[in-house]
Design an enzyme around this catalytic site. Structure first.
Site, PDB file in Angstrom:
ATOM      1  N   HIS A  94      40.314  33.665  43.722  1.00  4.86           N
ATOM      2  CA  HIS A  94      41.555  33.634  42.938  1.00  4.86           C
ATOM      3  C   HIS A  94      42.702  34.318  43.672  1.00  4.86           C
ATOM      4  CE1 HIS A  94      40.614  31.719  39.160  1.00  4.86           C
ATOM      5  NE2 HIS A  94      39.528  32.461  38.996  1.00  4.86           N
TER       6      HIS A  94
ATOM      7  N   HIS B 114      33.950  34.742  43.585  1.00  2.00           N
ATOM      8  CA  HIS B 114      34.730  33.885  42.680  1.00  2.00           C
ATOM      9  C   HIS B 114      36.112  34.499  42.421  1.00  2.00           C
ATOM     10  CE1 HIS B 114      35.147  31.099  39.129  1.00  2.00           C
ATOM     11  NE2 HIS B 114      36.023  32.045  38.802  1.00  2.00           N
ATOM     12  N   GLU B 115      36.141  35.792  42.098  1.00  2.00           N
ATOM     13  CA  GLU B 115      37.421  36.453  41.812  1.00  2.00           C
ATOM     14  C   GLU B 115      38.264  36.595  43.080  1.00  2.00           C
ATOM     15  OE1 GLU B 115      38.270  36.584  38.793  1.00  2.00           O
ATOM     16  OE2 GLU B 115      36.250  36.158  38.066  1.00  2.00           O
TER      17      GLU B 115
END
Length: 186
Positions: free
Chosen positions: A141, A137-138
């Site tokens: 980003h 998820h990170e």
């Protein structure tokens, strides 16, 4: 110091982050501030683009488990996911930049990730389960992607009103945010 979290709609969240080096200004302080911000917002991960910086830096802390066993806590600088394996599984994800929206997202359970830690020690780790999901998820980003990019076109259309409200600041959060499309009151 707690930093404002950039809300959905800010262009920095769609930029691919650039690598940094050991001379990045005040890196240790930035990492400390990111942890303060993440903890204050009750997150388990935070990427530099979420605090307005288009660089390849993110942090993860899954917290202690129910038995008090320490969780997975790391700093990732210039990370590269080398491999994602296993049968993808669904989990209801959220994001500090997109408050009040949660969606079931499919991700593979095992990853191999190469990165530098906060002391510039290089690592290549095999990670699985929830820590792998948070890293993915990170990592998205710093690749200019959001979890909402992984939902169907129909679902994203259904979320459009909520996403627009977030970008305009028409939401309540317990943490400080920066809204890209908030109207200035005269």
């Amino acid at each position: 110091m707690k930093l404002p979290i950039v809300a959905y709609g800010d262009p920095v969240l769609k930029k691919i982050g650039t690598d940094i080096d050991k001379d990045y200004p005040e890196l240790k302080q930035l990492i400390s501030n990111m942890f303060d911000t993440m903890y204050y917002a009750n997150g388990v991960g935070l990427a530099a683009p979420q605090v307005g910086l288009p660089i390849r830096l993110f942090i993860v802390d899954t917290g202690d488990d129910d038995n008090g066993k320490p969780g997975y806590k790391r700093v990732f600088i210039n990370a590269q996911i080398l491999e994602e394996t296993g049968e993808a599984w669904s989990f209801n994800e959220g994001c500090l930049s997109i408050p009040d929206i949660r969606e079931n997202i499919m991700r593979k359970p095992n990853i191999k990730v190469k990165y530098f830690d906060e002391n510039w020690v290089e690592h290549t780790d095999d990670v699985d389960g929830m820590p792998a999901r948070v890293i993915q998820h990170e990592y998205d980003h710093i690749e200019g992607k959001l979890f909402t990019d992984k939902v169907s076109i129909l679902r994203k259309t259904m979320l459009k009103g909520k996403l627009d409200a977030i970008s305009k600041g028409n939401i309540q959060t317990d943490y400080k945010m920066k809204f890209p499309n908030k109207s200035k009151k005269r």
